[in-house]
Write a protein that holds these residues in place. Structure first.
Motif, PDB file in Angstrom:
ATOM      1  N   UNK A   1       0.938  12.882   7.900  1.00  0.00           N
ATOM      2  CA  UNK A   1       2.234  11.906   7.710  1.00  0.00           C
ATOM      3  C   UNK A   1       1.616  10.322   7.448  1.00  0.00           C
ATOM      4  N   UNK A   2       0.670  10.099   7.950  1.00  0.00           N
ATOM      5  CA  UNK A   2       0.240   8.739   7.938  1.00  0.00           C
ATOM      6  C   UNK A   2      -0.172   8.399   6.315  1.00  0.00           C
ATOM      7  N   UNK A   3      -1.195   9.410   5.752  1.00  0.00           N
ATOM      8  CA  UNK A   3      -1.554   9.280   4.604  1.00  0.00           C
ATOM      9  C   UNK A   3      -0.342   9.211   3.843  1.00  0.00           C
ATOM     10  N   UNK A   4       0.522  10.178   3.749  1.00  0.00           N
ATOM     11  CA  UNK A   4       1.588  10.267   2.828  1.00  0.00           C
ATOM     12  C   UNK A   4       2.660   8.950   2.900  1.00  0.00           C
ATOM     13  N   UNK A   5       3.069   8.521   4.076  1.00  0.00           N
ATOM     14  CA  UNK A   5       3.837   7.116   4.099  1.00  0.00           C
ATOM     15  C   UNK A   5       2.795   6.101   3.486  1.00  0.00           C
ATOM     16  N   UNK A   6       1.465   5.975   3.735  1.00  0.00           N
ATOM     17  CA  UNK A   6       0.639   4.856   3.363  1.00  0.00           C
ATOM     18  C   UNK A   6       0.794   4.987   1.724  1.00  0.00           C
ATOM     19  N   UNK A   7       0.596   6.154   0.985  1.00  0.00           N
ATOM     20  CA  UNK A   7       0.408   6.043  -0.326  1.00  0.00           C
ATOM     21  C   UNK A   7       1.864   5.646  -0.879  1.00  0.00           C
ATOM     22  N   UNK A   8       3.154   6.033  -0.173  1.00  0.00           N
ATOM     23  CA  UNK A   8       4.406   5.405  -0.487  1.00  0.00           C
ATOM     24  C   UNK A   8       4.461   3.820  -0.623  1.00  0.00           C
ATOM     25  N   UNK A   9       3.873   3.526   0.673  1.00  0.00           N
ATOM     26  CA  UNK A   9       3.959   1.939   0.706  1.00  0.00           C
ATOM     27  C   UNK A   9       3.069   1.453  -0.167  1.00  0.00           C
ATOM     28  N   UNK A  10       1.881   1.794  -0.494  1.00  0.00           N
ATOM     29  CA  UNK A  10       0.843   1.205  -1.593  1.00  0.00           C
ATOM     30  C   UNK A  10       1.533   1.331  -3.076  1.00  0.00           C
ATOM     31  N   UNK A  11       2.219   2.179  -3.179  1.00  0.00           N
ATOM     32  CA  UNK A  11       2.899   2.462  -4.642  1.00  0.00           C
ATOM     33  C   UNK A  11       3.903   1.435  -4.772  1.00  0.00           C
ATOM     34  N   UNK A  12       4.808   1.289  -3.940  1.00  0.00           N
ATOM     35  CA  UNK A  12       5.731   0.005  -3.916  1.00  0.00           C
ATOM     36  C   UNK A  12       5.000  -1.545  -4.093  1.00  0.00           C
ATOM     37  N   UNK A  13       3.861  -1.572  -3.641  1.00  0.00           N
ATOM     38  CA  UNK A  13       2.969  -2.669  -3.854  1.00  0.00           C
ATOM     39  C   UNK A  13       2.564  -2.775  -5.190  1.00  0.00           C
TER      40      UNK A  13
END
Length: 208
Positions: free
Chosen positions: A85-97
């Motif tokens: 879950x942490x990896x998944x959310x982190x990838x989503x956050x990084x994509x927004x950046x």
């Protein structure tokens, strides 16, 4: 406009497939080669005809990602499930950046286009290509932050080949997150449309 939950679920499965591959690498130093090839190949799909085309045109290519997505959506968020879950959310956050930084987006596109020349001489899964993809992640995506903390066996994670595969896989996860946004995905769906995503993922897995 009505959301296309089929496409959103496929793109999310692309993200969770990358997350699961990173987890396999970090803990075991090994990974599912077919799923890895699907994720790497998605980075070369610059003008796909459909969401599924990004992942080789076959739902079964995302079976690992879909099963991981079901786990994430059902997660009790302990141990390995929490990691995914942490990896998944982190990838989503990084994509927004990344999406907010047009210069980085342009550089990413240029660097991926340059890979085409290397692919004339090297296989997609070769050390040379994986090293190039890892370099793109380090140079273009990682500086945008926040850094994705990969956890696993310290001895395995010190291996340069494993590190390169992890970074190449994270880059593929970013590719899937970009696609997920393009087809109408949003993090609010993880809270308010969880059952729709769950049902859609279950239906696709049943076909695989």
């Amino acid at each position: 406009m009505a959301k296309n939950y089929y496409d959103i679920t496929l793109a999310m499965a692309g993200i969770t497939q990358a997350a699961r591959l990173v987890q396999q690498l970090a803990h075991d130093g090994q990974l599912d080669q077919e799923a890895f090839h699907t994720s790497l190949n998605s980075l070369l799909q610059m003008d796909p005809a459909s969401t599924l085309a990004v992942f080789g045109g076959e739902e079964r290519n995302l079976k690992m990602g879909l099963e991981t997505l079901l786990g994430v959506l059902n997660a009790n968020n302990k141990g390995l499930a929490a990691e995914l879950t942490r990896y998944t959310i982190s990838l989503m956050v990084l994509e927004r950046k990344l999406n907010a930084d047009k210069s980085a987006m342009n550089t990413l596109g240029e660097r991926l286009n340059q890979l085409e020349r290397q692919l004339v001489h090297f296989e997609l899964g070769s050390e040379t290509i994986i090293s190039s993809l890892a370099g793109i992640y380090v140079d273009v995506v990682a500086p945008l932050g926040p850094r994705i903390q990969v956890t696993g066996s310290p001895a395995i994670l010190q291996n340069p080949q494993v590190q390169a595969k992890v970074r190449a896989t994270l880059l593929a996860g970013i590719r899937a997150a970009v696609l997920w946004q393009q087809v109408g995905g949003s993090r609010l769906q993880l809270m308010f449309s969880r059952n729709r995503l769950l049902k859609q993922a279950q239906n696709i897995v049943a076909h695989c």
